[in-house]
Design a protein around this motif. Structure first.
Motif, PDB file in Angstrom:
ATOM      1  N   HIS A  79       0.837  -1.196   0.000  1.00 34.94           N
ATOM      2  CA  HIS A  79       0.000   0.000   0.000  1.00 34.94           C
ATOM      3  C   HIS A  79       0.876   1.252   0.000  1.00 34.94           C
ATOM      4  O   HIS A  79       0.617   2.219  -0.723  1.00 34.94           O
ATOM      5  N   TYR A  80       1.933   1.197   0.780  1.00 26.94           N
ATOM      6  CA  TYR A  80       2.869   2.321   0.874  1.00 26.94           C
ATOM      7  C   TYR A  80       3.562   2.547  -0.485  1.00 26.94           C
ATOM      8  O   TYR A  80       3.686   3.684  -0.946  1.00 26.94           O
ATOM      9  N   THR A  83       1.004   4.058  -2.925  1.00 24.84           N
ATOM     10  CA  THR A  83       0.404   5.374  -2.652  1.00 24.84           C
ATOM     11  C   THR A  83       1.402   6.461  -2.241  1.00 24.84           C
ATOM     12  O   THR A  83       1.165   7.635  -2.471  1.00 24.84           O
ATOM     13  N   LYS A  84       2.500   6.075  -1.599  1.00 26.88           N
ATOM     14  CA  LYS A  84       3.418   7.096  -1.049  1.00 26.88           C
ATOM     15  C   LYS A  84       4.752   7.208  -1.802  1.00 26.88           C
ATOM     16  O   LYS A  84       5.220   8.308  -2.048  1.00 26.88           O
ATOM     17  N   TRP A  89       3.813   3.435  -7.644  1.00 23.54           N
ATOM     18  CA  TRP A  89       2.668   2.893  -8.396  1.00 23.54           C
ATOM     19  C   TRP A  89       3.102   2.415  -9.777  1.00 23.54           C
ATOM     20  O   TRP A  89       2.635   1.380 -10.261  1.00 23.54           O
ATOM     21  N   TYR A 263      -3.829  -0.411 -12.407  1.00 16.41           N
ATOM     22  CA  TYR A 263      -4.362  -1.552 -11.659  1.00 16.41           C
ATOM     23  C   TYR A 263      -4.928  -2.627 -12.577  1.00 16.41           C
ATOM     24  O   TYR A 263      -5.729  -3.452 -12.163  1.00 16.41           O
TER      25      TYR A 263
END
Lengths: 461, 154
Positions: A79-80, A83-84, A89, A263
């Motif tokens: 997730h990190y 998104t961060k 991504w 995605y």
């Protein structure tokens, strides 16, 4: 060894003096790609698969810089990354896209090799190592799928690993070793992580090296009956430059897809939205499916009844899958005509029959967007009918092309598979019953009328 | 004749040494593989061996969803309240391919979403590919209003 010619100097001369690389360079200079009866496009697919594999290594290593396997870190670190981390991504999207494109090009490569009979002697080992690499690629896909530790990956792994218990005698032990316990837990993820980033890459490097070595040693397979032709394209620089250009195109396509659809295309078995974190105490949710290249096995598991021939349905199903895969691996030895350098139309038709068989099951497993719930069994019949029409349509186009363009005249096996699909999808008969009847009738027709022999005399490859 | 005897003797000696070498190599391989196999075989999962009492949160889920999945002795157990408001418990692991089943209150069936397997409330297979029924467990209300699941098969 001092085999360097006086004209050699610099680094090349230094290396040549010590390692005698001149003959190798000379060998490569004369290497040619055969030109002949079939389009050259089929020769690029192996290199394309290799290119996507290199992308996997690079993006995989980059993902490793942030990924932390663990109950409270696997999902969170992905997730990190997504998104961060700057461009995280993109790295993840390229890793996922490249994985799917690699399997796609690998499958097309394998079928083109099969249909062009490039597996015939002396290239049996190329086929066998290629088949091994196909298995490794599926292993990469399966093990990598669990690493984000989300809901989808949890159930896909539960189902996938559960099938191992069907193996006689040591099945339960294999299940325990794969999962690191009775159930899929974080211990399973640790084992899959070790497999995905260490064990599989090591085996893969070994197999790729052998695969490439035998190809370099023997050259690419010429079309049947063109073996003595001297007509060819120099590998260096002509073919290599074309390969390089294709890789640049692949990279551009890969980057564009990753940018536009980070995605995935949201097709069944082809999306990698992170979703909810894995919860071993949540029930499986409707519409759960494995990756697209496992969909046919997923669907076959659904088609089998609870018990069959004194065994449990899933056991018989997975036994059938193993027999089919085993036969596929042994094709160079089963295809006696190709062994003698003759056309083998039966095996060409086997290739097409397998394509139709897999297409129908994959389409049916995708449900074509119709959600299956406990109450809408009627929908599955409609799905089967649509999928049958689509498969028959594809088969119609390919069969006409084969008949008129390639002058193929042997269609018995593909016709049997299509009859099976039509009777199940359009008439509504049980997939398994009609499948068994089709196999028996085809076997009788082959034996009694000796169609194998007469069909093999047709002029085709 | 002597040389023949010599050859036979040599042959026998060589065969014996070959056999010894083969046994040694097998023993060596086994002594390397055995620890690795034992290392890879996981230990049995530890967990409470007696009856398991549902937590407040699990009771809330049971009340809201009409079912809850709880870990009992390393297994997933489906505890649900049937249409007659009786508490029941079944192994939540589908006998087909090991997915986690759920209770569908509207249909009064136990359903596995993975391959569309359906069981009745006693765990018997109604339709779909599952080869065996779901093992039954005992769930009962205790004196304090809690719910206790007994791991022994009923």
């Amino acid at each position: 060894m001092s085999t360097a010619s006086p004209r050699s100097g610099g680094i090349f001369g230094w290396l040549d003096e010590r390692y005698g690389i001149s003959p190798l360079i000379e060998y490569m200079r004369h290497k040619e790609v055969p030109l002949g009866a079939h389009p050259m496009v089929w020769y690029y697919l192996g290199g394309m698969t290799l290119f996507f594999f290199v992308c996997q290594i690079i993006t995989g290593v980059l993902l490793l810089m942030y990924y932390q396997p663990g109950e409270t870190t696997s999902y969170e670190s992905i997730h990190y990354i997504a998104t961060k981390v700057p461009f995280g991504w993109l790295i993840r999207a390229i890793h996922c896209w490249s994985a799917h494109l690699m399997i796609m090009s690998l499958i097309v490569h394998m079928f083109s090799t099969m249909l062009l009979k490039a597996y015939r002697p002396p290239r049996e080992l190329t086929w066998l190592t290629g088949f091994g690499l196909f298995g490794i690629a599926l292993g990469f896909g399966f093990s990598g799928y669990l690493l984000p530790w989300n809901e989808l990956s949890y159930f896909a792994t539960s189902v996938g690993t559960d099938s191992v218990k069907s193996v006689p005698v040591i099945g339960h032990w294999m299940l325990l070793v794969m999962r690191g316990g009775e159930d899929v837990t974080i211990n399973t993820l640790y084992r899959f992580f070790a497999g995905h980033v260490v064990i599989l890459p090591l085996v893969c490097f070994g197999l790729i090296s052998t695969h490439l070595l035998v190809i370099q040693r023997q050259g690419m397979a010429p079309p049947i009956h063109a073996g003595t032709s001297t007509h060819g394209m120099p590998f260096f620089p002509n073919f290599a430059m074309r390969d390089l250009l294709l890789w640049l195109i692949c990279l551009t396509v890969l980057a564009t897809l990753a940018w536009l659809m980070p995605y995935g295309p949201k097709l069944p078995g082809m999306e990698w939205e992170l979703g909810a974190k894995a919860n071993p105490l949540a029930p499986a949710y409707p519409g759960i499916k494995p990756e697209w290249y496992f969909l046919w096995i997923y669907q076959l598991l659904k088609e089998f009844p609870p018990n069959l021939m004194g065994m449990e349905g899933p056991q018989v199903c997975l036994l059938l899958v193993n027999v089919l895969m085993g036969s596929w691996a042994l094709i160079p030895w089963l295809d006696r005509k190709a062994q003698r350098g003759k056309h083998s139309p039966t095996f060409t038709d086997v290739g097409f029959a397998v394509i139709y068989f897999l297409t129908f099951l994959t389409l049916k497993a995708s449900d074509l967007g119709v959600a299956v719930t406990p109450t809408n069994d009627a929908a599955t019949a409609i799905v089967a009918s649509y999928c049958a029409w689509v498969t028959l349509g594809i088969a119609g186009v390919t069969t006409l092309t084969r008949f008129f363009l390639y002058r193929h005249r042997y269609f018995l096996l593909s016709a049997a598979v299509l009859t099976h699909i039509a009777l199940h999808g359009l008439v509504g008969w049980s997939y398994l019953t009609v499948g068994a009847v089709t196999v028996v009738v085809t076997a009788i027709v082959l034996t009694v009328s000796g169609l194998t022999r007469s069909g093999a005399e047709g002029v085709e490859s | 004749m002597d040389s023949l005897t010599d050859n036979t003797a040599k042959h026998t000696r060589r065969s014996f040494l070959d056999l010894l070498l083969g046994l040694g190599a097998t023993g060596w391989l086994a002594s390397v593989l055995y620890p690795v196999i034992r290392y890879l075989t996981p230990l049995p999962s530890a967990g409470p061996s007696g009856p398991v009492k549902l937590s407040g949160e699990q009771l809330k889920t049971l009340d809201k969803e009409r079912f809850v999945i709880v870990p009992v002795q390393g297994k997933r157990i489906l505890v649900f309240s049937d249409p007659a408001q009786n508490l029941r418990a079944l192994d939540a692991r589908c006998t087909h391919e090991g997915c986690t089943v759920q209770y569908v209150p509207g249909e009064a069936v136990i359903w596995c979403a993975c391959h569309n397997g359906r069981y009745d409330l006693d765990g018997r297979v109604l339709s779909g590919p599952p080869p065996r029924p779901l093992p039954q467990y005992v769930a009962r209300q205790d004196a304090e209003g809690g719910v206790v699941v007994t791991p022994q098969t009923a």
